[in-house]
Design an enzyme around this catalytic site. Structure first.
Site, PDB file in Angstrom:
ATOM      1  N   HIS A 289      -9.725   0.360   4.671  1.00 15.24           N
ATOM      2  CA  HIS A 289      -8.483   0.671   5.383  1.00 15.24           C
ATOM      3  C   HIS A 289      -8.808   1.635   6.527  1.00 15.24           C
ATOM      4  O   HIS A 289      -9.666   2.513   6.378  1.00 15.24           O
ATOM      5  CB  HIS A 289      -7.464   1.289   4.414  1.00 15.24           C
ATOM      6  CG  HIS A 289      -6.099   1.390   5.027  1.00 15.24           C
ATOM      7  ND1 HIS A 289      -5.773   2.382   5.906  1.00 15.24           N
ATOM      8  CD2 HIS A 289      -5.001   0.594   4.910  1.00 15.24           C
ATOM      9  CE1 HIS A 289      -4.514   2.205   6.311  1.00 15.24           C
ATOM     10  NE2 HIS A 289      -4.027   1.127   5.715  1.00 15.24           N
TER      11      HIS A 289
ATOM     12  N   GLY B  78       2.748  -1.252   4.338  1.00 13.62           N
ATOM     13  CA  GLY B  78       2.761   0.178   4.044  1.00 13.62           C
ATOM     14  C   GLY B  78       4.193   0.635   3.827  1.00 13.62           C
ATOM     15  O   GLY B  78       4.784   0.453   2.759  1.00 13.62           O
TER      16      GLY B  78
ATOM     17  N   GLY C 288       1.982   2.022  10.884  1.00 13.82           N
ATOM     18  CA  GLY C 288       2.907   3.147  10.788  1.00 13.82           C
ATOM     19  C   GLY C 288       3.547   3.538  12.110  1.00 13.82           C
ATOM     20  O   GLY C 288       4.163   4.599  12.219  1.00 13.82           O
TER      21      GLY C 288
ATOM     22  N   GLU D 148      -5.542  -5.499  10.280  1.00 12.85           N
ATOM     23  CA  GLU D 148      -4.551  -4.474  10.571  1.00 12.85           C
ATOM     24  C   GLU D 148      -4.918  -3.760  11.870  1.00 12.85           C
ATOM     25  O   GLU D 148      -5.752  -2.842  11.860  1.00 12.85           O
ATOM     26  CB  GLU D 148      -4.513  -3.434   9.450  1.00 12.85           C
ATOM     27  CG  GLU D 148      -4.168  -3.995   8.091  1.00 12.85           C
ATOM     28  CD  GLU D 148      -3.647  -2.900   7.173  1.00 12.85           C
ATOM     29  OE1 GLU D 148      -2.482  -2.974   6.791  1.00 12.85           O
ATOM     30  OE2 GLU D 148      -4.403  -1.963   6.876  1.00 12.85           O
TER      31      GLU D 148
ATOM     32  N   GLU E 263      -7.383   4.168   7.611  1.00 11.21           N
ATOM     33  CA  GLU E 263      -7.252   5.601   7.295  1.00 11.21           C
ATOM     34  C   GLU E 263      -8.496   6.108   6.564  1.00 11.21           C
ATOM     35  O   GLU E 263      -8.937   7.239   6.772  1.00 11.21           O
ATOM     36  CB  GLU E 263      -5.965   5.832   6.476  1.00 11.21           C
ATOM     37  CG  GLU E 263      -4.735   5.692   7.375  1.00 11.21           C
ATOM     38  CD  GLU E 263      -3.467   5.218   6.690  1.00 11.21           C
ATOM     39  OE1 GLU E 263      -3.368   5.300   5.446  1.00 11.21           O
ATOM     40  OE2 GLU E 263      -2.560   4.752   7.409  1.00 11.21           O
TER      41      GLU E 263
ATOM     42  N   ASN F 162       0.872  -1.182   0.000  1.00 11.81           N
ATOM     43  CA  ASN F 162       0.000   0.000   0.000  1.00 11.81           C
ATOM     44  C   ASN F 162       0.908   1.230   0.000  1.00 11.81           C
ATOM     45  O   ASN F 162       1.495   1.560   1.029  1.00 11.81           O
ATOM     46  CB  ASN F 162      -0.889  -0.051   1.251  1.00 11.81           C
ATOM     47  CG  ASN F 162      -1.752   1.197   1.390  1.00 11.81           C
ATOM     48  OD1 ASN F 162      -1.790   2.054   0.502  1.00 11.81           O
ATOM     49  ND2 ASN F 162      -2.444   1.304   2.517  1.00 11.81           N
ATOM     50  N   TRP F 163       1.040   1.853  -1.163  1.00 16.81           N
ATOM     51  CA  TRP F 163       1.974   2.985  -1.280  1.00 16.81           C
ATOM     52  C   TRP F 163       1.395   4.270  -0.686  1.00 16.81           C
ATOM     53  O   TRP F 163       2.089   5.274  -0.604  1.00 16.81           O
ATOM     54  CB  TRP F 163       2.349   3.196  -2.759  1.00 16.81           C
ATOM     55  CG  TRP F 163       3.135   2.065  -3.360  1.00 16.81           C
ATOM     56  CD1 TRP F 163       3.560   0.923  -2.723  1.00 16.81           C
ATOM     57  CD2 TRP F 163       3.611   1.954  -4.713  1.00 16.81           C
ATOM     58  NE1 TRP F 163       4.252   0.122  -3.597  1.00 16.81           N
ATOM     59  CE2 TRP F 163       4.293   0.722  -4.824  1.00 16.81           C
ATOM     60  CE3 TRP F 163       3.512   2.768  -5.850  1.00 16.81           C
ATOM     61  CZ2 TRP F 163       4.891   0.302  -6.024  1.00 16.81           C
ATOM     62  CZ3 TRP F 163       4.095   2.343  -7.046  1.00 16.81           C
ATOM     63  CH2 TRP F 163       4.777   1.127  -7.122  1.00 16.81           C
ATOM     64  N   LYS F 164       0.138   4.239  -0.308  1.00 17.51           N
ATOM     65  CA  LYS F 164      -0.537   5.417   0.275  1.00 17.51           C
ATOM     66  C   LYS F 164      -0.294   6.660  -0.591  1.00 17.51           C
ATOM     67  O   LYS F 164      -0.237   6.548  -1.807  1.00 17.51           O
ATOM     68  CB  LYS F 164      -0.098   5.598   1.734  1.00 17.51           C
ATOM     69  CG  LYS F 164      -0.294   4.320   2.556  1.00 17.51           C
ATOM     70  CD  LYS F 164      -0.216   4.520   4.031  1.00 17.51           C
ATOM     71  CE  LYS F 164      -0.449   3.183   4.733  1.00 17.51           C
ATOM     72  NZ  LYS F 164      -0.463   3.254   6.161  1.00 17.51           N
TER      73      LYS F 164
ATOM     74  N   SER G 165       3.073  -2.332  10.503  1.00 19.23           N
ATOM     75  CA  SER G 165       4.520  -2.375  10.781  1.00 19.23           C
ATOM     76  C   SER G 165       5.142  -3.732  10.457  1.00 19.23           C
ATOM     77  O   SER G 165       6.094  -4.160  11.115  1.00 19.23           O
ATOM     78  CB  SER G 165       4.819  -1.965  12.224  1.00 19.23           C
ATOM     79  OG  SER G 165       4.406  -0.622  12.439  1.00 19.23           O
TER      80      SER G 165
HETATM   81  P1  PGA Z   1       2.568   0.105   7.728  1.00 18.24           P
HETATM   82  O1  PGA Z   1       1.140   0.306   7.044  1.00 18.24           O
HETATM   83  O2  PGA Z   1       3.157  -1.178   7.162  1.00 18.24           O
HETATM   84  O3  PGA Z   1       3.360   1.316   7.347  1.00 18.24           O
HETATM   85  O4  PGA Z   1       2.346  -0.009   9.203  1.00 18.24           O
HETATM   86  C1  PGA Z   1       0.279  -0.780   6.793  1.00 18.24           C
HETATM   87  C2  PGA Z   1      -1.009  -0.297   6.150  1.00 18.24           C
HETATM   88  O5  PGA Z   1      -1.468   0.794   6.490  1.00 18.24           O
HETATM   89  O6  PGA Z   1      -1.598  -0.984   5.300  1.00 18.24           O
END
Ligand code: PGA
Length: 247
Positions: free
Chosen positions: A92, A231, A170, A164, A94, A9-11, A210
């Site tokens: 997700h 991520g 993150g 998640e 977010e 997931n490149w966000k 993470s």
């Molecule tokens: P992260 O993000 O690996 O940076 O913790 C995972 C995600 O949000 O899918």
């Protein structure tokens, strides 16, 4: 056998040349013996990356469930589908937290994706206060009941699930092996109850939060963890590929 998948997931990261370079690096070093790889770049890069005709599937981080209409700034499910998109992130944390996407709206997105032959990668996970109250299993299974509980067997088998925990995204704080396995087993137990033993047994459940090249192998060794949604560590080709070789 369940599919092993590692998804990046490149966000909201990378400029156009960087995204193209990252995709090319991952694609050229990928070996078919690794698990299936998916990447979810920012929407504006999706067509260019699909046009690379690489081995790595390119999905979208978001879409709107309506076919068209007055939704300024949104991109419809039919628009992404017509670009050849076959995977989409849905739910997700977010999107749930920052963009207020409710379980009802996510259900609509999942239905729309399936109608357009797009595999929804359905994300779930609890905030820290819910885990501290020891209510995480009930919280996550409720998210699943309200978003995918209504699906027919022929539909649920096309979905991928990603657990998640929000407190791990993150933050550098990964779920322990026991925490990850406990939740993945509970999700699978719920799937089997809801859709039958055989269906529950074949659905891929990814871990995210993470996950990186140093901890992926112990997480992927858990019996109910079938890969990862990555991520930060997916923005580096070498670490993403190392994660893909961690089974
Ligand atoms: P992260 O993000 O690996 O940076 O913790 C995972 C995600 O949000 O899918």
């Amino acid at each position: 056998m369940r599919k092993k998948i590692v998804a990046g997931n490149w966000k909201m990261n990378l400029l156009p040349e960087e995204a193209l370079e990252l995709y090319r690096q991952i694609d050229s070093d990928y070996c078919a013996d690794d698990c299936e790889l998916l990447v979810f770049p920012p929407i504006m890069y999706v067509r260019d990356l699909i046009a690379q005709h690489g081995q790595i599937s390119v999905g979208v981080q978001n879409f709107h469930p309506e076919e068209s209409g007055a939704y300024t700034g949104e991109i419809s499910v039919s628009q992404v589908s017509s670009c050849g998109v076959k995977h989409a992130l849905v739910g997700h944390s977010e999107r749930r937290m920052i963009f207020n996407e409710s379980n009802d709206f996510l259900k609509e997105k999942i239905n729309a994706a399936l109608t357009h032959d797009i595999v929804p990668l359905v994300c779930c996970g609890e905030p820290l206060e819910i885990r501290d109250m020891d209510s995480h299993v009930a919280y996550v299974t409720n998210q699943l009941a309200e978003t995918i509980g209504h699906l027919a067997e022929s539909e649920i088998v096309r979905c991928i699930i990603a657990y998640e925990p929000i407190w791990a995204i993150g933050t550098g704080r990964t779920a322990s092996i026991d925490q990850a396995q406990e939740m993945h087993a509970s999700i699978r137990y719920w799937l089997k109850n809801q859709f039958g033993e055989q269906v529950g047994a074949i659905i891929t459940i990814l871990y995210g939060g993470s996950c990186n090249a140093s901890n992926a192998s112990e997480l992927f060794a858990c019996p109910d963890v079938d890969g990862g949604l990555i991520g930060g560590a997916s923005l580096d080709a070498a670490s993403f590929l190392k994660i893909a070789r961690s089974f």
